[in-house]
Design an enzyme around this catalytic site. Structure first.
Site, PDB file in Angstrom:
ATOM      1  N   TYR A 172       0.729  -1.105   0.023  1.00 19.95           N
ATOM      2  CA  TYR A 172      -0.042   0.016  -0.056  1.00 19.95           C
ATOM      3  C   TYR A 172       1.012   1.330   0.026  1.00 19.95           C
ATOM      4  O   TYR A 172       1.948   1.038   0.154  1.00 19.95           O
ATOM      5  CB  TYR A 172      -0.951  -0.085   0.920  1.00 19.95           C
ATOM      6  CG  TYR A 172      -0.768  -0.170   2.649  1.00 19.95           C
ATOM      7  CD1 TYR A 172       0.482   0.253   3.114  1.00 19.95           C
ATOM      8  CD2 TYR A 172      -1.862  -0.516   3.247  1.00 19.95           C
ATOM      9  CE1 TYR A 172       0.398   0.024   4.367  1.00 19.95           C
ATOM     10  CE2 TYR A 172      -1.968  -0.649   4.746  1.00 19.95           C
ATOM     11  CZ  TYR A 172      -0.211  -0.229   5.295  1.00 19.95           C
ATOM     12  OH  TYR A 172      -0.104  -0.490   6.554  1.00 19.95           O
ATOM     13  N   GLU A 173       0.189   2.318  -0.364  1.00 19.38           N
ATOM     14  CA  GLU A 173       0.862   3.720  -0.512  1.00 19.38           C
ATOM     15  C   GLU A 173       1.661   3.583  -1.792  1.00 19.38           C
ATOM     16  O   GLU A 173       2.892   4.250  -1.793  1.00 19.38           O
ATOM     17  CB  GLU A 173       1.761   4.168   0.552  1.00 19.38           C
ATOM     18  CG  GLU A 173       0.955   4.817   1.924  1.00 19.38           C
ATOM     19  CD  GLU A 173       0.269   6.017   1.390  1.00 19.38           C
ATOM     20  OE1 GLU A 173      -1.165   6.173   1.434  1.00 19.38           O
ATOM     21  OE2 GLU A 173       0.697   6.903   0.467  1.00 19.38           O
TER      22      GLU A 173
END
Lengths: 589, 589
Positions: B433-434
């Site tokens: 994620y990110e």
């Protein structure tokens, strides 16, 4: 839901084009021509994809339940197990005298890879039986063989291996389970065993436990360990099932993966056991089947990597996101499939080149076991050396491959729906059981490497040298060049151990894990060089599908260019010696 | 059950001895002397160990439940959340005008590492709020700030970030969520968002969603994306909660880890949204907080590695198995603790040297963000370059560290009881994620490296050179030697991109991932060299506990000798170019 397509084409390539199974003079190999092995692979592939794979995710979710001492396996496992028995798969490489099909071990591995890719937790039920069958076959009396083997080979009874206790796993000299001699020649077994895969379940009528225990008054440590057969139900002389024995499942382990397989705490409470093999020689009996068992775990790591890779490749060809930096490949769509992106490809090539190289290594190792069984001492020495490498390298890299495949899916890889995370969780155990990979590296450096004056290691180096000498062509240079360099790194590491290890044993042991990986890369390098040679020959001869050979060559070139250079890093770590590793006081951790 | 001890001593070392926080001229740093930061760390450490850590395993097992549109967090999370709010931790580095404590971002990170180690899933509830607070603070109108920030900073409302949709994650130009202008100046938001962490839960009175959507008629692709505030409950002018807005949680994702955090499917059905920042400039608004958010995820990877390492070290000192090959260390016991074995130590040293080096890198990065906030353009350029490295390297290595720690425990590491497997499962998401780590590497090589003519990269090289020039002593040679060599490899890789990338963009992109790791190693090498310098100075000055400085030096020497040589492997892969990676047709996968 993940999918699985049996890689029969590639396995057949390894069996026939690379290993030339059909031309082998070994016993039992005469029938293994291309048509026959293709047929076996097709059948096994069908069972794997149609029966086993559909139960994998559901088995993971449902797991096993312990109810009143009985373990319930996940829904569908009983029917699938029956299908495996009916197909004769359990006894594929077993002695025909006891109902087996008498094929070589390599065929068991070729088929096994597919079964494990399809459903690792399920396949362990028969996998454990296989080990127990081997042990009884190698060390049991004629009466024991007659009593247990036919039922086990047919699959109506299963088998287990009971080694670990709460306070000891690797260091078996510490085991406390007692075996007290009884007047009738049997033993009363008392103690607790843990992490017993398939220790209790509802798939078979009986479970035949093989148990390590100590006969009181025997030698201390590992020299006082004996091996016993402890059936769940005692068996009458006519083969009928008698009383329930004093062995029970006390609990199921909650664990990271392989939820469909029951990992049991086993209580032995004066259970009736029968000595198998010689008294106090239990460890030796265990060790005779170690090569097979460890190669089998290496294969599990590979198999999880293989199925994970397949799903990653399918996702990468399907998922639309971003554009090819050199120009749109799917201009009419909203975006290009992510396989156009170099970094996505890098991950896929790492996966693919490991899976195909590892498959070749595992199956080559299996043929060495077959040759060793037939009395070839050089093969025996070589596979003893290679076994910790195959187990350690294929499981570490198999896990890494599953993690890479999960990464190809981005966020989807983290969700349960896509199934990649299960492959990662299931693959993780292979780095641990049958001896952790650290223990494999210790076995490799402290025992296998110096055995017989380093004879087997020398044979490996000679094999590499001969190959490079015999294949001097320019078209092979992309393979022989890196292979020579990797082999040189391996030799330098061995030399470092020789020179420093006598002064300080920690100098060698601090580098054992890197040596295992260095060796693994060199071995895969040799496999890729051999596969390249075959591919070039086939292309030149105009045999088969050119696209297959070209893909093989491109995949091999990736491995040689991008993965094999890791040997230099492992060598650098090894030659940095013990000091960096051992400098800290234990309190400082 | 795993344990957690807050590493306040080591964090304090980084803050005060390495980064000299108390001496910084930056705004808000004047108070950060050693006593004050020690006090903050002690308080945070107590909360982490006594309140958050005990809920970690239970939260993983229980997970979140969706009941009639409401998400129930695991037992105990509500009380723990209240304790975090009461301590003022959510607003630690927030603007005092809105109730924050006004400390620099680096303090938020120092505290955050401990909270994440103790309970990553729990800490994400406030972590996501932090991002939303930053966005509103940076881009909201005064009225928006007054309406939302005080409640969010206090923790009575939380925040989310809504980017991903089913068909797009990385490629946000494809998003379909629509924002239709209403007469009152608000927008009606309609669409589906997935993988929304903390999208719905029972910890706060209100949830403030930040949502990326397209206003019909705007530019195509990412240039037509705007950012909206969509509160779960509409807020009256007096700050009171009004009607339920048209946003609902449609389902919870089942996933590999962070089970205690609700990963939601969010349905927007004509929900009332308020434009934040400029129309069509939503991506830019998102990007301004990207460095912080990505550094925060890097810190999560590190934090999971840290707690996993602690448990591995404790196990290795306690578990008795086998004997030290150089002589028994626990002769009165049945066996020696496994920490005597070189390969066990190798694993622990890899873990420890990463955790301490990574902690220094993350906190140094945080001080660069603080300096950038204060207007330092060089710091801004450098942290922009380092952000993908910190995110990608610390999460890959954090996960690897958790896997290594799990391996230290052997079979116990695979069971749920010991808790190591949860750290592995939780750490896994940080690589995704990110922005996946592949996307980080693309950002690094395609955007950050060439930015401003490579100015920031040059600054990094100059920093290394200057350090080596200024520390020529023999006692530093074990650090400056390998550091120089790593920096040279990094330069050679950059040069390769420069020379080949203009002809073939795939040549650079095929090496982006290896470049990220090469850079990560070089950056950790610099951190270790700096920590060594401080340790030698303190030892020479007779300050502090000599054992601490000596352990620091020994750990650093391990990193330089055993880990830093990886830069040569990454360089070899990079310079092999695009051909091995791109050769295969997509069909051949």
């Amino acid at each position: 839901m993940p999918s699985y397509a049996a890689p029969t084409r590639d396995i057949q390539f390894v069996l026939q084009d690379l290993l030339r199974l059909g031309e082998s003079p070994l016993p039992g190999h005469a029938d293994l021509d291309a048509d026959f092995t293709a047929q076996v692979l097709e059948e096994a592939g069908r069972l794997a994809t149609e029966v086993l794979a559909p139960l994998n995710a559901a088995g993971d979710r449902q797991g096993c339940r312990l109810e009143n001492g009985t373990v319930r396996t996940p829904d569908g496992f009983r029917e699938a197990y029956r299908a495996v028995c009916d197909g004769g798969w359990i006894g594929l490489d077993c002695d025909p005298d006891y109902g087996g099909q008498g094929m070589p071990y390599v065929m068991n591995c070729a088929v096994g890879e597919m079964f494990v890719s399809a459903n690792m937790a399920f396949n362990m039920y028969q996998g454990l039986s296989h080990g127990a069958i081997s042990a009884i076959h190698a060390h049991g009396s004629d009466a024991q063989k007659a009593t247990y083997l036919p039922k086990m080979v047919a699959g109506s009874w299963s088998g287990t291996m009971n080694l670990t206790e709460p306070h000891c796993g690797t260091d078996l000299g510490l085991i406390r389970t007692k075996a007290e001699p009884q007047e009738d020649g049997s033993y009363a077994i008392t103690g607790q065993k843990i992490w017993i895969s398939a220790g209790e379940h509802d798939l078979t009528e009986n479970i035949i436990h093989l148990v390590l225990a100590k006969i009181p008054g025997g030698p201390e440590g590992v020299k006082g360990i004996s091996l016993f057969i402890v059936p769940k139900f005692l068996v009458g002389e006519d083969g009928s099932l008698g009383d329930r024995n004093g062995v029970t499942c006390g609990g199921l382990e909650e664990k990271m993966g392989i939820h469909g397989n029951a990992t049991c705490v086993m209580h032995y409470d004066g259970a009736t056991g029968f000595l198998i093999g010689e008294m106090h020689k239990g460890m030796r009996a265990m060790f005779t089947m170690m090569n097979e068992a460890r190669l089998g775990v290496g294969l599990q790591g590979l198999a999880q990597g293989s199925v994970a890779y397949q799903n990653a490749a399918a996702f990468a060809k399907d998922r639309l996101q971003g554009r090819d930096v050199t120009g749109a490949k799917n201009p009419d769509g909203p975006a290009d499939p992510i396989i156009v992106h170099p970094d996505v490809r890098r991950g896929l090539m790492m996966q693919k080149s490991f899976v195909e190289g590892g498959r070749a290594l595992a199956l080559w190792g299996a043929t060495l076991i077959d040759a060793a069984h037939a009395g070839d001492e050089d093969a025996e020495a070589l596979i003893s050396l290679l076994t910790p490498v195959i187990k350690g390298f294929l499981t570490d890299k198999g896990f890494e491959t599953a993690v890479l495949a999960q990464q190809t899916l981005g966020g989807a890889g983290f969700t349960r729906d896509w199934g990649l995370e299960q492959f990662v969780r299931d693959a993780r155990i292979t780095m641990v059981y049958e001896g952790t990979n650290g223990v494999q590296s210790l076995d490799l450096v402290a025992r296998k490497l110096p055995a017989q004056g380093g004879k087997a290691m020398m044979a490996f180096f000679e094999m590499v040298k001969a190959f490079c000498r015999e294949n001097p062509g320019d078209d092979m240079a992309a393979f022989t060049g890196p292979l020579k360099s990797a082999s040189k790194d391996l030799q330098a590491a061995g030399m470092f151990f020789l020179q420093s290890g006598t002064k300080d044993p920690n100098a060698a042991l601090s580098g054992s894990y890197d040596f295992l990986h260095l060796f693994g890369h060199a071995a895969l390098g040799l496999m890729w060089a051999r596969m390249a040679k075959v591919s070039l020959e086939k292309l030149a001869a105009g045999e088969g599908d050119p696209a297959f050979w070209q893909a093989k060559l491109a995949t091999g070139r990736f491995y040689m260019a991008r993965q094999l250079p890791a040997t230099a890093l492992h060598l650098a770590r090894i030659t940095s010696g013990a000091e960096p590793v051992m400098a800290l006081e234990a309190d400082a951790f």
